[in-house]
Design an enzyme around this catalytic site. Structure first.
Site, PDB file in Angstrom:
ATOM      1  N   LYS A 112      15.050 -42.673  67.252  1.00 52.30           N
ATOM      2  CA  LYS A 112      15.679 -42.467  65.945  1.00 52.30           C
ATOM      3  C   LYS A 112      15.081 -43.376  64.881  1.00 52.30           C
ATOM      4  O   LYS A 112      14.989 -43.000  63.718  1.00 52.30           O
ATOM      5  CB  LYS A 112      17.193 -42.668  66.030  1.00 52.30           C
ATOM      6  CG  LYS A 112      17.892 -41.493  66.691  1.00 52.30           C
ATOM      7  CD  LYS A 112      19.365 -41.470  66.356  1.00 52.30           C
ATOM      8  CE  LYS A 112      20.029 -40.262  67.009  1.00 52.30           C
ATOM      9  NZ  LYS A 112      21.487 -40.275  66.903  1.00 52.30           N
ATOM     10  N   LYS A 195      14.329 -30.683  74.327  1.00 57.49           N
ATOM     11  CA  LYS A 195      15.721 -30.245  74.394  1.00 57.49           C
ATOM     12  C   LYS A 195      16.121 -29.417  73.170  1.00 57.49           C
ATOM     13  O   LYS A 195      15.667 -29.697  72.064  1.00 57.49           O
ATOM     14  CB  LYS A 195      16.583 -31.520  74.476  1.00 57.49           C
ATOM     15  CG  LYS A 195      18.062 -31.309  74.554  1.00 57.49           C
ATOM     16  CD  LYS A 195      18.797 -32.643  74.543  1.00 57.49           C
ATOM     17  CE  LYS A 195      19.604 -32.777  73.265  1.00 57.49           C
ATOM     18  NZ  LYS A 195      20.777 -33.631  73.361  1.00 57.49           N
ATOM     19  N   LYS A 198      20.820 -30.051  68.178  1.00 62.82           N
ATOM     20  CA  LYS A 198      21.532 -29.575  66.999  1.00 62.82           C
ATOM     21  C   LYS A 198      21.032 -30.211  65.717  1.00 62.82           C
ATOM     22  O   LYS A 198      21.372 -29.772  64.638  1.00 62.82           O
ATOM     23  CB  LYS A 198      23.033 -29.755  67.171  1.00 62.82           C
ATOM     24  CG  LYS A 198      23.551 -31.165  67.230  1.00 62.82           C
ATOM     25  CD  LYS A 198      25.052 -31.063  67.486  1.00 62.82           C
ATOM     26  CE  LYS A 198      25.746 -32.308  67.901  1.00 62.82           C
ATOM     27  NZ  LYS A 198      25.407 -33.543  67.246  1.00 62.82           N
TER      28      LYS A 198
HETATM   29  P1  AMP Z   1      24.755 -34.021  70.863  1.00 64.02           P
HETATM   30  O1  AMP Z   1      24.428 -32.640  70.424  1.00 64.02           O
HETATM   31  O2  AMP Z   1      23.484 -34.776  71.153  1.00 64.02           O
HETATM   32  O3  AMP Z   1      25.734 -34.747  70.008  1.00 64.02           O
HETATM   33  O4  AMP Z   1      25.452 -33.868  72.270  1.00 64.02           O
HETATM   34  C1  AMP Z   1      26.788 -33.441  72.485  1.00 64.02           C
HETATM   35  C2  AMP Z   1      26.922 -33.079  73.933  1.00 64.02           C
HETATM   36  O5  AMP Z   1      26.197 -31.874  74.221  1.00 64.02           O
HETATM   37  C3  AMP Z   1      26.358 -34.122  74.891  1.00 64.02           C
HETATM   38  O6  AMP Z   1      27.137 -34.160  76.059  1.00 64.02           O
HETATM   39  C4  AMP Z   1      24.968 -33.615  75.154  1.00 64.02           C
HETATM   40  O7  AMP Z   1      24.400 -34.112  76.312  1.00 64.02           O
HETATM   41  C5  AMP Z   1      25.194 -32.100  75.207  1.00 64.02           C
HETATM   42  N1  AMP Z   1      23.990 -31.381  74.811  1.00 64.02           N
HETATM   43  C6  AMP Z   1      23.407 -31.392  73.593  1.00 64.02           C
HETATM   44  N2  AMP Z   1      22.300 -30.616  73.569  1.00 64.02           N
HETATM   45  C7  AMP Z   1      22.162 -30.105  74.810  1.00 64.02           C
HETATM   46  C8  AMP Z   1      21.206 -29.239  75.429  1.00 64.02           C
HETATM   47  N3  AMP Z   1      20.171 -28.745  74.780  1.00 64.02           N
HETATM   48  N4  AMP Z   1      21.382 -28.943  76.729  1.00 64.02           N
HETATM   49  C9  AMP Z   1      22.431 -29.426  77.390  1.00 64.02           C
HETATM   50  N5  AMP Z   1      23.360 -30.250  76.883  1.00 64.02           N
HETATM   51  C10 AMP Z   1      23.242 -30.594  75.606  1.00 64.02           C
END
Ligand code: AMP
Ligand code: TRP
Length: 331
Positions: A112, A195, A198
């Site tokens: 980041k 990955k 979002k």
């Molecule tokens: P974040 O989007 O990074 O805030 O993640 C929120 C939750 O969603 C966390 O538990 C992440 O590990 C899960 N997560 C986010 N993106 C993915 C992805 N592409 N595949 C699987 N899990 C995800």
């Protein structure tokens, strides 16, 4: 006594199919078996500059998406992080226990700070301590996190150790990772080596939960695949295709082997068309419920307040114990 599960999502970007498959979909299956707490990490979002208006709207939007995706605000405690001020208070105590060297190792901080060179603020650095406070406040047993958050959870466990070394055991429970069996990691549609995120700037890389049908179809049909023809699950050599198969498998409930069989002799295009339809159909009722919820912000406020009140009762018990243990006077 049921075990306690807690997880959160930073309020940035758009919730994606990756969040749904990797996180929210698993959470739904836990809501009867465990005492579950889910929160919107709006304070974590502030480690990167947020337009206040957008942040406010997005917080409602994420909350409405959680509910539309099937998280029941009665069965689970769903709340907004900043509504329970105990999070930041505990974070301070933990900050005073965490060596800089441990934070320096965090790969997400390194990534980041490379991405936001003009805003490498101290919050970005101490981010995992706030996350540890989120977890420890609720005597959490299990934290369902994707691989990218494993290191932060490890640090949280280290912090329990630092605390116990100084003050003795019994104040915090040692949390563990909970990883769902399938679809733990959904990859980007255009760049399947990374990955699905979002906060990706290129919105072709992800399907948002609230994308309309046309957008979903377009994004899935233009997903990167290799130049082969065999529909075989092979994440190393056919990363794009395998990612689509994972999504297909999770959403349809069919195993990868069943899919391989069903698509024998067919082309990648066939699978993409069917998958696009499946994703559209899966998300259609979600979108409708979401639109309904977003029309009534007063109702969302009430639900948020009730979630925060329930969370705070639990958080307060832990924080009182912590304050007492470290020698702060009772108020
Ligand atoms: P974040 O989007 O990074 O805030 O993640 C929120 C939750 O969603 C966390 O538990 C992440 O590990 C899960 N997560 C986010 N993106 C993915 C992805 N592409 N595949 C699987 N899990 C995800
Ligand atoms: N840092 C997590 C993420 O970006 C979100 C988060 C904040 C979280 N606090 C948490 C996840 C506590 C689990 C537990 O995905």
């Amino acid at each position: 006594m049921k075990k306690i599960i807690l997880s959160g999502s930073t309020v940035t970007g758009d919730l994606t199919l990756g969040n749904y498959i990797g996180a929210i979909n698993n959470w739904k299956q836990l809501q009867d078996q465990y005492d579950c707490l889910y929160f919107l990490a709006d304070l974590h979002a502030l480690t990167v500059y947020q337009d206040p208006k957008v942040l406010r709207e997005r917080t409602y939007s994420f909350f409405a998406q959680y509910i539309a995706l099937g998280l029941d605000p009665k069965k689970n405690i769903i709340f907004n992080q900043s509504h329970v001020h105990e999070h930041t208070e505990l974070a301070w105590i933990l900050t005073c226990l965490t060596p800089m060297g441990y934070l320096n190792r965090m790969t997400q901080f390194k990534e980041k700070s490379e991405k936001h060179v003009k805003n490498i603020n101290a919050g970005l650095f101490t981010y995992p301590i706030l996350m540890a406070a989120d977890i420890l406040l609720y005597q959490t047993d299990l934290v369902p996190v994707g691989e990218d958050q494993r290191q932060h959870l490890e640090l949280c466990r280290d912090i329990v150790g630092f605390f116990e070394n100084r003050y003795g055991p019994g104040v915090f429970k040692m949390p563990e990772a909970y990883v769902g069996k399938m679809g733990a990691r959904i990859m980007s549609l255009q760049d399947p080596d990374k990955k699905m995120s979002k906060s990706d700037e290129n919105d072709k890389n992800f399907v948002s939960i609230i994308d309309d049908a046309k957008k979903i179809e377009k994004k899935i049909k233009s997903a990167t695949t290799d130049s082969g023809t065999d529909i075989k699950f092979d994440p190393e050599n056919k990363a794009g295709l395998s990612n689509l198969m994972t999504i297909y498998s999770v959403l349809s409930g069919k195993s990868i082997a069943e899919l391989e069989k069903a698509y024998e002799g067919k082309m990648y295009g066939h699978l993409k068309v069917d998958l696009a339809e499946l994703v559209v159909e899966t998300l259609k009722p979600v979108r409708e419920k979401y639109d309904d919820l977003m029309k009534n912000k007063d109702h969302l406020d009430e639900l948020l307040k009730s979630g925060a009140d329930r969370a705070q009762v639990k958080a307060r018990v832990t924080l009182d114990q912590v304050y007492k243990t470290v020698g702060l006077l009772k108020y």
